[in-house]
Scaffold this motif. Sequence first.
Motif, short mmCIF file in Angstrom:
data_model
loop_
_atom_site.label_atom_id
_atom_site.label_comp_id
_atom_site.label_asym_id
_atom_site.label_seq_id
_atom_site.Cartn_x
_atom_site.Cartn_y
_atom_site.Cartn_z
N VAL A 93 9.06 -1.02 2.20
CA VAL A 93 9.68 -2.29 1.59
C VAL A 93 8.94 -2.36 0.19
O VAL A 93 9.56 -3.45 -0.41
CB VAL A 93 8.63 -3.48 2.49
N VAL A 121 5.80 -9.74 5.96
CA VAL A 121 6.65 -8.52 6.27
C VAL A 121 6.81 -8.56 7.86
O VAL A 121 6.17 -9.20 8.66
CB VAL A 121 5.98 -7.13 6.00
N SER A 128 10.89 -4.93 6.63
CA SER A 128 11.42 -5.78 5.82
C SER A 128 10.40 -6.95 5.25
O SER A 128 9.40 -7.13 6.03
CB SER A 128 12.81 -6.30 6.32
#
Length: 97
Positions: free
Chosen positions: A36, A51, A60
Amino acid sequence: MCIGIPGQVITLDETSPGNAWVDVCGVKRRVNVRLVCADAAAMTALPGQWVLVHVGFAMSLLDESEAKETLDALRQMGEMEPDVGLFLQGGESHAVR
């Protein structure tokens, strides 16, 4: 069952580059955040962000409202699915499927 669960980045792990300490349902876990973070600037901006975590990797970035909605949905699932409830409480499932 495979579950990605929201966690909030607490701090970068100074002893292990590319990793951060993430609060996942009250349990602090070391998580690899390289997926990420495109560069060092993104890495330093990570503390405080949410996250989606799966098997030790941040998959992500999430905004706070999306993270909280997902946690609420998982908590509701945990009332009906013992494996989800155990996961949210920091335990492990040893059920054979």
